[in-house]
Design a protein around this motif. Structure first.
Motif, mmCIF file in Angstrom:
data_model
loop_
_atom_site.group_PDB
_atom_site.id
_atom_site.type_symbol
_atom_site.label_atom_id
_atom_site.label_comp_id
_atom_site.label_asym_id
_atom_site.label_seq_id
_atom_site.Cartn_x
_atom_site.Cartn_y
_atom_site.Cartn_z
ATOM 1 N N SER A 26 0.833 -1.202 0.000
ATOM 2 C CA SER A 26 0.000 0.000 0.000
ATOM 3 C C SER A 26 0.868 1.253 0.000
ATOM 4 N N GLU A 27 0.257 2.379 -0.320
ATOM 5 C CA GLU A 27 0.977 3.647 -0.380
ATOM 6 C C GLU A 27 1.494 4.056 0.996
ATOM 7 N N SER A 28 0.869 3.567 2.048
ATOM 8 C CA SER A 28 1.272 3.942 3.411
ATOM 9 C C SER A 28 2.371 3.036 3.980
ATOM 10 N N LEU A 29 2.973 2.214 3.148
ATOM 11 C CA LEU A 29 4.041 1.318 3.583
ATOM 12 C C LEU A 29 5.216 2.140 4.119
ATOM 13 N N PRO A 30 5.619 1.936 5.389
ATOM 14 C CA PRO A 30 6.741 2.720 5.934
ATOM 15 C C PRO A 30 8.034 2.432 5.166
ATOM 16 N N ILE A 31 8.933 3.379 5.135
ATOM 17 C CA ILE A 31 10.153 3.266 4.331
ATOM 18 C C ILE A 31 10.982 2.045 4.727
ATOM 19 N N TYR A 32 11.007 1.691 6.003
ATOM 20 C CA TYR A 32 11.792 0.533 6.421
ATOM 21 C C TYR A 32 11.158 -0.788 5.998
ATOM 22 N N ARG A 33 9.934 -0.763 5.506
ATOM 23 C CA ARG A 33 9.273 -1.967 4.997
ATOM 24 C C ARG A 33 9.216 -2.006 3.465
ATOM 25 N N GLN A 34 9.693 -0.954 2.813
ATOM 26 C CA GLN A 34 9.606 -0.899 1.355
ATOM 27 C C GLN A 34 10.547 -1.914 0.704
ATOM 28 N N PHE A 35 10.222 -2.245 -0.525
ATOM 29 C CA PHE A 35 11.051 -3.158 -1.313
ATOM 30 C C PHE A 35 12.318 -2.442 -1.750
#
Length: 146
Positions: A26-35
């Motif tokens: 989702s767009e609200s994915l925190p930066i530390y969880r991004q791919f």
């Protein structure tokens, strides 16, 4: 994620392997969880996580000439890596991959390795970014199965 291994000829003499992976968040994915795309296990010869985003696509392919095929104590592999990570407000957004093809990270290379016949596998890879005048990067790989 899709992984295919195809052996050609006698078992495990010549192997073609590929890995295709897609990720969407989702767009609200925190930066530390991004791919993250780039670096070992992703797209060789690029900086670790050089692209981040809530969406990702990756492909890794290799042609492996085993010890039995080379008739020596070492194996040789030729490989191609490609991938991208990007942000999109849409949860399912496959069309952006073709629209952003200019941001696709790519590399190709050659690897040499050997298996001690027990649990330890060692190898050396040499990879080059495609579409760049960057230097050839090398890695040492040790795998120990227990």
């Amino acid at each position: 994620m899709s992984r295919t291994v195809l052996s050609i000829g006698a078992p495990d003499r010549l192997t073609v392997a590929r890995l295709i992976a897609f990720g969407m968040g989702s767009e609200s994915l925190p930066i530390y969880r991004q791919f993250g795309i780039g670096g070992l296990g992703s797209v060789s010869a690029h900086d670790y996580k050089s692209q981040l985003g809530n969406h990702m696509a990756q492909i890794n392919t290799e042609l492996v000439f085993t010890e039995e095929f080379t008739d020596t104590w070492f194996m040789v592999k030729l490989f191609y890596d490609g991938g991208m990570a990007y942000n999109s407000p849409d949860l399912v957004d496959m069309k952006t991959i073709s629209e952003r093809s200019d941001t696709l990270l790519q590399s190709a290379g050659i690897g040499f390795g050997w298996d001690d016949g027990d649990k330890l596998k060692m190898g050396f890879n040499f990879a080059k970014q495609l579409g760049s005048d960057s230097p050839i990067e090398s890695t040492i790989r040790l795998n120990f199965n227990f």
